[in-house]
Design a protein around this motif. Structure first.
Motif, PDB file in Angstrom:
ATOM      1  N   GLY A 102       0.410  -1.197   0.007  1.00  0.00           N
ATOM      2  CA  GLY A 102      -0.494   0.212   0.317  1.00  0.00           C
ATOM      3  C   GLY A 102       0.767   1.400  -0.434  1.00  0.00           C
ATOM      4  N   GLN A 103       2.272   0.825  -0.178  1.00  0.00           N
ATOM      5  CA  GLN A 103       3.133   2.567   0.075  1.00  0.00           C
ATOM      6  C   GLN A 103       3.668   2.452  -1.753  1.00  0.00           C
ATOM      7  N   GLY A 104       3.401   3.363  -2.200  1.00  0.00           N
ATOM      8  CA  GLY A 104       3.776   4.188  -2.685  1.00  0.00           C
ATOM      9  C   GLY A 104       5.424   4.197  -3.079  1.00  0.00           C
ATOM     10  N   ILE A 105       6.300   4.271  -3.573  1.00  0.00           N
ATOM     11  CA  ILE A 105       8.096   3.834  -4.219  1.00  0.00           C
ATOM     12  C   ILE A 105       8.523   4.249  -5.760  1.00  0.00           C
ATOM     13  N   SER A 106       9.192   5.299  -5.618  1.00  0.00           N
ATOM     14  CA  SER A 106       9.330   6.038  -6.141  1.00  0.00           C
ATOM     15  C   SER A 106      11.493   6.016  -6.345  1.00  0.00           C
ATOM     16  N   CYS A 107      11.625   5.186  -7.934  1.00  0.00           N
ATOM     17  CA  CYS A 107      12.322   4.867  -7.844  1.00  0.00           C
ATOM     18  C   CYS A 107      13.492   5.833  -9.119  1.00  0.00           C
ATOM     19  N   PHE A 108      14.487   6.624  -8.870  1.00  0.00           N
ATOM     20  CA  PHE A 108      14.845   7.308  -9.505  1.00  0.00           C
ATOM     21  C   PHE A 108      16.428   5.849 -10.241  1.00  0.00           C
ATOM     22  N   TYR A 109      16.201   5.999 -11.546  1.00  0.00           N
ATOM     23  CA  TYR A 109      17.185   5.325 -12.255  1.00  0.00           C
ATOM     24  C   TYR A 109      18.552   6.137 -12.692  1.00  0.00           C
ATOM     25  N   SER A 110      19.615   6.569 -12.050  1.00  0.00           N
ATOM     26  CA  SER A 110      20.610   7.025 -11.924  1.00  0.00           C
ATOM     27  C   SER A 110      21.601   5.903 -12.740  1.00  0.00           C
ATOM     28  N   ILE A 111      22.866   6.474 -13.549  1.00  0.00           N
ATOM     29  CA  ILE A 111      24.317   6.279 -13.887  1.00  0.00           C
ATOM     30  C   ILE A 111      25.245   5.878 -12.773  1.00  0.00           C
ATOM     31  N   SER A 112      25.472   4.591 -11.869  1.00  0.00           N
ATOM     32  CA  SER A 112      26.782   5.000 -11.372  1.00  0.00           C
ATOM     33  C   SER A 112      27.604   4.254 -11.506  1.00  0.00           C
ATOM     34  N   PRO A 113      28.796   4.220 -10.621  1.00  0.00           N
ATOM     35  CA  PRO A 113      29.112   4.566  -9.392  1.00  0.00           C
ATOM     36  C   PRO A 113      28.607   6.635  -9.903  1.00  0.00           C
TER      37      PRO A 113
END
Length: 149
Positions: free
Chosen positions: A122-133
């Motif tokens: 029931g919780q929203g999770i936003s994930c930003f994809y970024s180049i790592s390291p």
């Protein structure tokens, strides 16, 4: 390997953040062949590596390690393109977060991955994809996206 590209609207946002910090971005933009005509084109794109080098140039030239946070502060729905406008018109935060990630490709393309939104218990999770390291060339990108969202 080509990393991808993003709309020059993000360059315009970067230049606005630099200007609001009391600096003049024009000379550095010229070094990257980014003139007002190119920046005004709704379809113009810049490669991700070039965008990261541009941001790093501003950070170094003007001693602005918080550039990404300034970009987020000056971000707006129109600056995020169609995904931002969809998010602005969303009925709630869940729909807004989903619009930002589902339509991310309209404003940016990363060949290694993309951002996502999901519901877990029931919780929203936003994930930003970024180049790592993460390093001095890309940390400002993470700061700008997360603070802009």
């Amino acid at each position: 390997m080509r990393l991808g590209d993003i709309s020059v609207a993000y360059v315009e946002l970067m230049a606005r953040a630099v200007s609001h910090s009391g600096m003049q971005p024009g000379e550095i933009l010229s070094q990257y062949q980014l003139d007002p005509v190119r920046l005004a084109s709704p379809d113009a794109r810049i490669s991700i590596p070039r965008f990261m080098r541009l941001g790093h140039s501003f950070i170094e030239a003007f001693d602005l390690p918080w550039l990404g946070l300034e970009m987020g502060r000056h971000s707006s729905a129109p600056a995020l393109g169609l995904p931002g406008l969809l998010a602005q018109s969303a009925t709630d935060i869940r729909v807004a977060a989903k619009a930002l990630t589902d339509y991310e490709l309209l404003a940016s393309f990363n060949s290694r991955g993309r951002s996502s939104f999901s519901l877990e218990q029931g919780q929203g999770i936003s994930c930003f994809y970024s180049i790592s390291p993460y390093n001095s060339y890309n940390l400002f990108v993470v700061d700008s996206v997360l603070s802009g969202w």
